[in-house]
Design a protein around this motif. Structure first.
Motif, short mmCIF file in Angstrom:
data_model
loop_
_atom_site.label_atom_id
_atom_site.label_comp_id
_atom_site.label_asym_id
_atom_site.label_seq_id
_atom_site.Cartn_x
_atom_site.Cartn_y
_atom_site.Cartn_z
N ALA A 229 -5.95 -12.70 -7.62
CA ALA A 229 -5.04 -12.98 -6.50
C ALA A 229 -4.25 -11.72 -6.13
CB ALA A 229 -4.09 -14.12 -6.85
N TRP A 230 -3.83 -10.96 -7.14
CA TRP A 230 -3.14 -9.69 -6.86
C TRP A 230 -4.05 -8.75 -6.07
CZ3 TRP A 230 -1.44 -8.85 -12.64
CH2 TRP A 230 -0.43 -9.77 -12.96
N HIS A 231 -5.31 -8.68 -6.49
CA HIS A 231 -6.26 -7.79 -5.82
C HIS A 231 -6.48 -8.22 -4.37
CE1 HIS A 231 -9.32 -4.84 -5.37
NE2 HIS A 231 -10.31 -5.69 -5.29
N ASP A 232 -6.57 -9.53 -4.14
CA ASP A 232 -6.73 -10.02 -2.77
C ASP A 232 -5.52 -9.67 -1.92
OD1 ASP A 232 -9.22 -11.08 -3.28
OD2 ASP A 232 -8.47 -13.10 -3.71
N ARG A 233 -4.33 -9.80 -2.48
CA ARG A 233 -3.12 -9.47 -1.73
C ARG A 233 -3.06 -7.98 -1.43
NH1 ARG A 233 2.06 -12.25 -4.44
NH2 ARG A 233 3.05 -11.01 -2.79
N ALA A 234 -3.51 -7.14 -2.36
CA ALA A 234 -3.52 -5.70 -2.12
C ALA A 234 -4.46 -5.35 -0.98
CB ALA A 234 -3.92 -4.95 -3.39
N ARG A 235 -5.60 -6.04 -0.93
CA ARG A 235 -6.54 -5.76 0.16
C ARG A 235 -5.98 -6.24 1.49
NH1 ARG A 235 -12.32 -7.83 -1.94
NH2 ARG A 235 -11.02 -9.61 -2.53
N ARG A 236 -5.13 -7.27 1.47
CA ARG A 236 -4.53 -7.73 2.72
C ARG A 236 -3.55 -6.70 3.29
NH1 ARG A 236 -4.65 -13.02 0.40
NH2 ARG A 236 -2.46 -12.92 -0.20
N VAL A 237 -3.01 -5.84 2.41
CA VAL A 237 -2.15 -4.77 2.91
C VAL A 237 -2.94 -3.86 3.84
CG1 VAL A 237 -0.78 -2.74 2.26
CG2 VAL A 237 -0.56 -4.86 0.95
N THR A 238 -4.20 -3.59 3.48
CA THR A 238 -5.04 -2.76 4.36
C THR A 238 -5.30 -3.47 5.69
OG1 THR A 238 -7.10 -3.61 3.38
CG2 THR A 238 -6.11 -1.68 2.36
N ALA A 239 -5.34 -4.81 5.67
CA ALA A 239 -5.51 -5.55 6.92
C ALA A 239 -4.30 -5.38 7.82
CB ALA A 239 -5.76 -7.03 6.62
N VAL A 240 -3.11 -5.31 7.22
CA VAL A 240 -1.89 -5.07 8.01
C VAL A 240 -1.96 -3.71 8.68
CG1 VAL A 240 0.62 -4.89 7.93
CG2 VAL A 240 -0.53 -6.58 6.51
N LEU A 241 -2.55 -2.72 7.99
CA LEU A 241 -2.73 -1.40 8.59
C LEU A 241 -3.60 -1.49 9.84
CD1 LEU A 241 -3.21 0.70 5.35
CD2 LEU A 241 -1.44 1.10 7.06
N GLY A 242 -4.65 -2.32 9.77
CA GLY A 242 -5.48 -2.53 10.95
C GLY A 242 -4.69 -3.16 12.07
N ASP A 243 -3.83 -4.14 11.74
CA ASP A 243 -2.98 -4.77 12.76
C ASP A 243 -2.04 -3.74 13.40
OD1 ASP A 243 -4.17 -7.18 12.14
OD2 ASP A 243 -2.52 -7.86 10.85
N LEU A 244 -1.53 -2.83 12.57
CA LEU A 244 -0.62 -1.81 13.08
C LEU A 244 -1.33 -0.87 14.04
CD1 LEU A 244 2.07 -0.33 13.16
CD2 LEU A 244 1.45 0.79 11.00
N ARG A 245 -2.53 -0.45 13.70
CA ARG A 245 -3.29 0.42 14.60
C ARG A 245 -3.55 -0.27 15.93
NH1 ARG A 245 -5.87 1.95 9.67
NH2 ARG A 245 -7.42 0.28 9.91
N ASP A 246 -3.94 -1.55 15.87
CA ASP A 246 -4.18 -2.30 17.11
C ASP A 246 -2.89 -2.43 17.92
OD1 ASP A 246 -6.81 -2.61 16.39
OD2 ASP A 246 -6.55 -4.65 15.60
#
Length: 408
Positions: A229-246
């Motif tokens: 679950a920690w690893h999944d949450r860490a990968r979601r941080v990279t998804a937020v980076l994608g949202d920020l770029r968009d």
């Protein structure tokens, strides 16, 4: 055997229904949270509501003009076009309006021509639909390409393919486009600064929350499910980076041809994109670190589990790193304030490096297999701390600044 097979199927159905129930519950909760945020304060959720109401208003205005007042024979085309052209930016509304009018014109003219030449609706469909579907897939038309075959179907299905009907259809589409673009440009024209600010806040907030959660888990004991679950949450941080770029792209576009952009209160200037790049560098070691922790407690561990004294030092390190991220959120919001958040950040970073030094010294006390596990965590946490460099103003400074004297 039959009973056991029935029981197995029943359990499978029960598990599927349970998953469906959990998904529906999660979806309902998410909708409820979004609705509360839209009512509570400005934000992306309220922007969506605003744009939706504008689209509905544009469609109603187009119908009132063409269907109710003018009583045009093809009045449906005006609201149909208007509702689609209340886009996320004024520039996109204008561009989409041109695309949509071209697509509608092509679908209308091709369908009317085929119907008049063949005299058969079925034959005209067989001739026109393959062509209009191909036109609809042309990349330049984007999402509006779908209107080529659907417009052709309207023309052929309702038999409205005389020259008068074609002109009415195009004219009413143009009226709808003008109304949709005007509503979007003149009534609260969208500027997407809030989406950028939301993503900027989420990066340090979610990273801090994750690091604090891991630190607590290391102290209390953790298992495979928790580590994954920690690893999944860490990968979601990279998804937020994608949202920020968009969001940054949307913000730049939303100022183009926007008559209300100078009248809108924008608040403090946004950090530069260097801030985004810094968080990209932070997210990578965070993902790697949680992957290593998960590898020590998997069903077939690839790395040897760590002893409690090592986990205690790692917990101290990650908690302090989480405090740095939490201070980053405060620094972002403090802009021009007292500077207390920067002081707290420097102290937290110093504590993190001190804990890292204690963790590194543990390498000398471990056997080779445990040292392999620990060595990966030492390297990944060191990279994380290097990337959590001090900030100067609102942009992260070079990696050599700040509390680096404690890196031993």
């Amino acid at each position: 055997m039959a009973d056991s097979e029935d029981e197995r199927r029943s359990r499978t159905r029960g598990a599927a229904l349970g998953r469906m129930g959990r998904w529906l519950s999660w979806e309902a909760s998410a909708i409820g949270r979004s609705a509360r945020r839209a009512l509570a304060s400005p934000g992306p959720e309220r922007d969506v509501v605003t744009q939706s109401l504008k689209a509905a208003g544009a469609a109603a205005a187009a119908w009132a003009l063409t269907g109710w007042w003018w009583q045009a024979p093809m009045a449906l085309m005006a609201p149909w076009t208007a509702v689609v052209l209340v886009q996320s930016t004024v520039y996109r509304s204008l561009r989409s309006g041109v695309q949509q009018l071209i697509v509608i014109a092509l679908g209308t003219v091709l369908a009317a021509g085929a119907a008049n030449v063949t005299g058969s609706t079925m034959t005209a469909m067989l001739l026109v639909l393959p062509v209009t579907v191909l036109l609809g897939n042309y990349a330049r038309f984007g999402e509006h390409g779908l209107y080529a075959p659907t417009t052709a179907l309207f023309v052929l299905a309702y038999g409205s393919h005389s020259g008068f009907d074609v002109l009415h259809r195009l004219f009413e589409s143009a009226i709808g486009a003008v109304i949709g673009i005007a509503v979007n440009a003149l009534i609260l024209p969208p500027v997407h600064l809030r989406s950028v600010r939301e993503s900027l806040r989420r990066l340090p907030s979610e990273s801090a929350e994750l690091l604090h959660t891991i630190a607590d888990g290391l102290r209390e004991g953790y298992g495979q499910q928790q580590a994954e679950a920690w690893h999944d949450r860490a990968r979601r941080v990279t998804a937020v980076l994608g949202d920020l770029r968009d969001a940054r792209l949307w913000t730049r576009e939303s100022y183009r041809l926007n008559p209300g952009s100078r009248l809108r209160r924008t608040g403090p200037a946004l950090p530069t994109t260097e801030w985004d790049h810094a968080w990209e560098r932070i997210a990578d070691p965070l993902v790697a670190l949680t992957r290593t922790l998960a590898s020590t407690v998997s069903e077939t561990p690839k790395l040897r589990p760590l002893p409690e004294p090592v986990l205690a030092h790692l917990s101290d390190l990650l908690r302090a790193a989480g405090d740095v991220c939490a201070a980053d959120r405060a620094v972002l919001e403090e802009r021009g304030g007292s500077g207390s958040a920067r002081e707290e950040r420097a102290l937290a970073l110093e504590a993190a490096w001190a804990a890292h030094g204690r963790l590194k010294r543990q390498l000398l006390e471990q056997d080779s297999e445990t040292a392999t596990s620990l060595g990966g965590l030492v390297a990944e946490s060191q990279q994380l701390l290097y990337e959590l460099a001090p900030v100067e103003g609102d942009v992260r400074a070079s990696r050599d600044g700040g509390s680096g004297q404690n890196r031993g």
